[in-house]
Scaffold this motif. Structure first.
Motif, mmCIF file in Angstrom:
data_model
loop_
_atom_site.group_PDB
_atom_site.id
_atom_site.type_symbol
_atom_site.label_atom_id
_atom_site.label_comp_id
_atom_site.label_asym_id
_atom_site.label_seq_id
_atom_site.Cartn_x
_atom_site.Cartn_y
_atom_site.Cartn_z
ATOM 1 N N SER A 140 -6.536 4.124 8.129
ATOM 2 C CA SER A 140 -7.078 5.208 7.312
ATOM 3 C C SER A 140 -8.201 5.936 8.027
ATOM 4 C CB SER A 140 -7.588 4.648 5.978
ATOM 5 O OG SER A 140 -6.557 4.053 5.246
ATOM 6 N N VAL A 141 -9.092 5.176 8.644
ATOM 7 C CA VAL A 141 -10.237 5.777 9.338
ATOM 8 C C VAL A 141 -9.778 6.671 10.487
ATOM 9 C CG1 VAL A 141 -12.283 5.305 10.743
ATOM 10 C CG2 VAL A 141 -11.804 3.914 8.714
ATOM 11 N N LEU A 142 -8.872 6.154 11.331
ATOM 12 C CA LEU A 142 -8.455 6.896 12.517
ATOM 13 C C LEU A 142 -7.501 8.042 12.196
ATOM 14 C CD1 LEU A 142 -7.927 3.972 15.061
ATOM 15 C CD2 LEU A 142 -9.848 5.563 14.915
ATOM 16 N N HIS A 143 -6.666 7.868 11.167
ATOM 17 C CA HIS A 143 -5.673 8.898 10.846
ATOM 18 C C HIS A 143 -6.278 10.063 10.077
ATOM 19 C CE1 HIS A 143 -2.361 10.926 8.743
ATOM 20 N NE2 HIS A 143 -1.622 10.558 9.782
ATOM 21 N N ASN A 144 -7.065 9.794 9.054
ATOM 22 C CA ASN A 144 -7.512 10.857 8.162
ATOM 23 C C ASN A 144 -8.488 11.852 8.806
ATOM 24 O OD1 ASN A 144 -6.409 10.431 5.260
ATOM 25 N ND2 ASN A 144 -6.941 8.386 5.945
ATOM 26 N N ASN B 139 0.197 5.971 13.998
ATOM 27 C CA ASN B 139 1.273 6.774 13.395
ATOM 28 C C ASN B 139 2.346 5.883 12.786
ATOM 29 O OD1 ASN B 139 0.032 9.150 14.137
ATOM 30 N ND2 ASN B 139 1.276 9.466 15.965
ATOM 31 N N GLU B 140 2.702 4.828 13.517
ATOM 32 C CA GLU B 140 3.731 3.906 13.025
ATOM 33 C C GLU B 140 3.281 3.223 11.733
ATOM 34 O OE1 GLU B 140 6.142 -0.134 14.434
ATOM 35 O OE2 GLU B 140 4.882 0.968 15.861
ATOM 36 N N LYS B 141 2.034 2.746 11.735
ATOM 37 C CA LYS B 141 1.499 2.061 10.551
ATOM 38 C C LYS B 141 1.349 3.024 9.377
ATOM 39 C CE LYS B 141 0.707 -2.087 12.325
ATOM 40 N NZ LYS B 141 1.321 -3.329 11.814
ATOM 41 N N GLN C 170 3.166 5.314 4.104
ATOM 42 C CA GLN C 170 3.628 6.441 3.307
ATOM 43 C C GLN C 170 4.860 6.075 2.473
ATOM 44 O OE1 GLN C 170 1.000 8.401 3.213
ATOM 45 N NE2 GLN C 170 2.119 10.272 3.620
ATOM 46 N N LYS C 171 5.628 5.127 2.966
ATOM 47 C CA LYS C 171 6.832 4.719 2.254
ATOM 48 C C LYS C 171 6.505 3.835 1.058
ATOM 49 C CE LYS C 171 9.709 4.935 6.403
ATOM 50 N NZ LYS C 171 10.564 4.172 7.354
ATOM 51 N N GLU C 172 5.312 3.295 1.055
ATOM 52 C CA GLU C 172 4.871 2.459 -0.049
ATOM 53 C C GLU C 172 3.814 3.235 -0.817
ATOM 54 O OE1 GLU C 172 3.485 -1.146 1.675
ATOM 55 O OE2 GLU C 172 5.250 -1.352 2.950
ATOM 56 N N SER C 173 4.199 3.786 -1.957
ATOM 57 C CA SER C 173 3.342 4.721 -2.682
ATOM 58 C C SER C 173 1.966 4.149 -3.008
ATOM 59 C CB SER C 173 4.020 5.173 -3.975
ATOM 60 O OG SER C 173 4.301 4.063 -4.809
ATOM 61 N N LEU C 174 1.904 2.872 -3.367
ATOM 62 C CA LEU C 174 0.636 2.282 -3.727
ATOM 63 C C LEU C 174 -0.304 2.235 -2.537
ATOM 64 C CD1 LEU C 174 -1.090 0.936 -5.866
ATOM 65 C CD2 LEU C 174 -0.035 -1.253 -5.270
ATOM 66 N N CYS C 175 0.252 1.852 -1.378
ATOM 67 C CA CYS C 175 -0.552 1.793 -0.163
ATOM 68 C C CYS C 175 -1.047 3.175 0.235
ATOM 69 C CB CYS C 175 0.261 1.192 0.990
ATOM 70 S SG CYS C 175 0.515 -0.577 0.838
ATOM 71 N N HIS D 106 -3.095 -4.992 0.958
ATOM 72 C CA HIS D 106 -3.774 -5.286 2.215
ATOM 73 C C HIS D 106 -3.471 -4.175 3.220
ATOM 74 C CE1 HIS D 106 -4.919 -9.214 0.733
ATOM 75 N NE2 HIS D 106 -3.680 -9.354 0.281
ATOM 76 N N THR D 107 -4.053 -3.031 2.987
ATOM 77 C CA THR D 107 -3.840 -1.878 3.865
ATOM 78 C C THR D 107 -4.784 -1.951 5.062
ATOM 79 O OG1 THR D 107 -3.318 -0.525 1.950
ATOM 80 C CG2 THR D 107 -3.846 0.644 3.974
ATOM 81 N N PRO D 108 -4.274 -1.738 6.260
ATOM 82 C CA PRO D 108 -5.170 -1.729 7.419
ATOM 83 C C PRO D 108 -6.188 -0.580 7.301
ATOM 84 C CG PRO D 108 -2.870 -1.866 8.093
ATOM 85 C CD PRO D 108 -2.878 -1.532 6.641
ATOM 86 N N VAL D 109 -7.431 -0.951 7.073
ATOM 87 C CA VAL D 109 -8.478 0.053 6.903
ATOM 88 C C VAL D 109 -8.605 0.935 8.138
ATOM 89 C CG1 VAL D 109 -10.951 0.386 6.519
ATOM 90 C CG2 VAL D 109 -9.744 -1.429 5.313
#
Length: 244
Positions: free
Chosen positions: A125-129, A75-77, A82-87, A119-122
């Protein structure tokens, strides 16, 4: 002793054995996920330590602790992303691409430039989505409502006693060997823990309930397996793209 009673005992024994090995598998998968998470997220979440004298409630509480700690980090990551639109756009796009694409080479090429600059932590994305951790927490919370929480893992099955199931299928062996003593003890503990007040056949009722518990554990194992596979695949792809 009726044939039906013998069949009910055998069902209970087999369900207890399956429960035991499901717990072993859950431990293994959870620790694999924890290792992947710690390695890629720079965390130090403690792995599970499960022995045969482990209380079932303690076991599930260990799992819940791990998933809650992971969820907090994710959640923190994710909020930071979310604050960085590109990420944020990258994470959403990559999740969709991984789900839909069957051509790994095509996926690598289309994502190559984005990977180099972001360099987004993959794993986030896997665990959140898929709300993977939330689903695991909900499933475990439901399992913890069943009346087996005060039992120990050894109350279901003991790996050092390979002949224990013979006691439920044959009355021929009258010697007071350790396997018979062990099996009688296991059956009694399970029947006492799982008995229904209105049940005409306590053994049948206990077998029915334990079979349901085992069945409910199945989806948790599947979610963990899929999560581990997805993370390993995506991280591997990430590294291959960046190495080019």
């Amino acid at each position: 002793m009726s044939s039906e009673s013998e069949q009910d005992k055998e069902r209970l024994v087999q369900a207890a054995k399956m429960f035991f090995f499901h717990i072993k598998d859950l431990t293994s998968f959870t620790n694999t996920l924890t290792e992947l998470f710690n390695h890629n997220m720079n965390t130090q979440i403690l792995s599970m330590a499960v022995k045969e004298n482990t209380n079932i409630k303690d076991f599930f509480e260990q799992m819940l602790r791990i998933f809650k700690e992971m969820q907090s980090v994710v959640n923190e990551k994710y909020n930071k992303m979310q604050k960085e639109s590109l990420c944020s756009k990258f994470a959403t796009a990559m999740c969709s691409m991984v789900e839909k694409s069957t051509n790994v080479k095509e996926l690598q090429e289309s994502a190559k430039e984005v990977f180099k600059s972001v360099h987004t932590p993959v794993i986030v994305s896997v665990l959140h989505n898929g709300n993977i951790l939330g689903s695991l927490e909900s499933s475990l919370s439901l399992l913890m409502q069943f009346p087996i929480m005060n039992l120990q893992l050894s109350d279901f099955y003991r790996e050092d006693n390979k002949e224990q199931s013979e006691v439920t299928t044959s009355e021929k062996n009258t010697s007071p060997g350790p396997s018979k003593t062990t099996m009688v003890d296991i059956l009694k503990k399970l029947q006492d823990a799982l008995k229904a007040k209105t049940a005409n056949n306590p053994t049948e009722s206990a077998a029915d309930l334990l079979e349901k518990i085992v069945k409910d554990m199945g989806p948790i194992l599947e979610i963990l397996q899929k999560a581990i596979k997805s993370i390993e695949t995506d991280i591997s792809m990430f590294k291959k793209v960046n190495d080019k």
